[in-house]
Design a protein around this motif. Structure first.
Motif, short mmCIF file in Angstrom:
data_model
loop_
_atom_site.label_atom_id
_atom_site.label_comp_id
_atom_site.label_asym_id
_atom_site.label_seq_id
_atom_site.Cartn_x
_atom_site.Cartn_y
_atom_site.Cartn_z
N ASN A 256 0.84 -1.20 0.00
CA ASN A 256 0.00 0.00 0.00
C ASN A 256 0.88 1.25 0.00
O ASN A 256 1.80 1.36 0.81
CB ASN A 256 -0.91 0.01 1.23
CG ASN A 256 -1.91 -1.13 1.20
OD1 ASN A 256 -2.42 -1.48 0.15
ND2 ASN A 256 -2.17 -1.73 2.35
N THR B 280 1.04 5.63 -0.25
CA THR B 280 0.40 6.95 -0.17
C THR B 280 1.45 7.98 -0.52
O THR B 280 2.61 7.87 -0.11
CB THR B 280 -0.12 7.21 1.26
OG1 THR B 280 -1.05 6.21 1.62
CG2 THR B 280 -0.80 8.57 1.34
N SER B 281 1.06 9.00 -1.26
CA SER B 281 2.01 10.05 -1.61
C SER B 281 1.35 11.41 -1.53
O SER B 281 0.13 11.52 -1.53
CB SER B 281 2.59 9.82 -3.01
OG SER B 281 1.56 9.86 -3.99
N GLY C 87 -6.90 12.64 4.59
CA GLY C 87 -6.61 12.92 3.20
C GLY C 87 -5.92 14.24 2.96
O GLY C 87 -5.87 14.72 1.84
N GLU D 66 -12.20 13.27 -1.74
CA GLU D 66 -11.45 12.49 -2.72
C GLU D 66 -11.62 13.09 -4.11
O GLU D 66 -12.66 13.64 -4.45
CB GLU D 66 -11.96 11.05 -2.73
CG GLU D 66 -11.66 10.29 -1.44
CD GLU D 66 -10.18 10.12 -1.18
OE1 GLU D 66 -9.42 9.96 -2.15
OE2 GLU D 66 -9.77 10.17 -0.02
#
Length: 214
Positions: A104, A106-107, A135, A182
């Motif tokens: 997994n 995330t960036s 987020g 999102e």
């Protein structure tokens, strides 16, 4: 202690880490300035700890680009918050980060920059705190030169000179907003995970959302 901060929506960076790796030096460099500071990551209110061993499950990298370079280098955070880099004099951008937990990833982008002055033996660029929650990325640069100098003196006892002060700064105008959702589906528009299909109004980019979008 001074702080400079910015609240930044989490955006997608390339999942492929930079080919070059930036590592802490074991001895002060003779041909380049020693660049020092610290990086701390707080996720959902918890201070994160990173392993020394690459085989462990969770890692966090910063992506750093020298002005005029075509490829960024990556720096993997370890157990200690302080970093000690050998960098040539010049201007640098901290483009963002990549966090990987097994498969997994995330960036996010940070939009920070710093300068390594010519002729300096060592350079302090600040203490970067990255907060991850909901987020979004809250990036903050603190100025605590005295504490950093104490850590530097413990690591390199023969280096007694106070580092040159050259504080990192956030460079993007993040604007204002009331909520973070999102991308694509959350915005109710048609685009893919790289935000292709979004038409920026300002500033013009290569397709990534920035400022206002249509």
């Amino acid at each position: 202690m001074r702080r400079i901060g910015a609240l930044i929506p989490m955006l997608a960076l390339s999942g492929c880490l930079a080919a070059g790796a930036l590592e802490d030096v074991t001895e002060p460099p003779q041909d380049k300035p020693l660049v020092t500071g610290s990086v701390r990551v707080i996720e959902n209110g918890i201070a994160m700890k990173w392993p020394a061993n690459y085989l462990a499950g969770t890692h966090f990298w910063l992506l750093i680009l020298a002005k005029g370079a075509r490829r960024a280098v990556s720096y993997r955070l370890g157990p200690e918050a302080e970093f000690y880099w050998a960098l040539a004099p010049g201007d640098y951008h901290v483009l963002g980060f990549v966090k990987r937990h097994f498969n997994n990833e995330t960036s996010g982008r940070l939009w920070a920059e710093f300068t390594v002055p010519a002729g300096a033996g060592s350079v302090y660029i600040g203490d970067l705190t990255i907060r991850l929650a909901g987020g979004a990325v809250d990036a903050e640069v603190s100025d605590d030169l005295d504490s950093n100098f104490e850590a530097l003196a413990r690591k390199y006892p023969r280096r007694s000179q106070t580092p040159t002060w050259s504080l990192m700064k956030m460079v993007a105008d993040q604007g204002s907003f009331t909520d973070i959702v999102e991308g694509c589906g959350g915005w109710g528009i048609d685009c893919d995970e790289s935000f292709r299909g979004v038409t920026p109004l300002r500033p013009m980019t290569d397709g990534a959302p920035a400022g206002q979008v249509a």
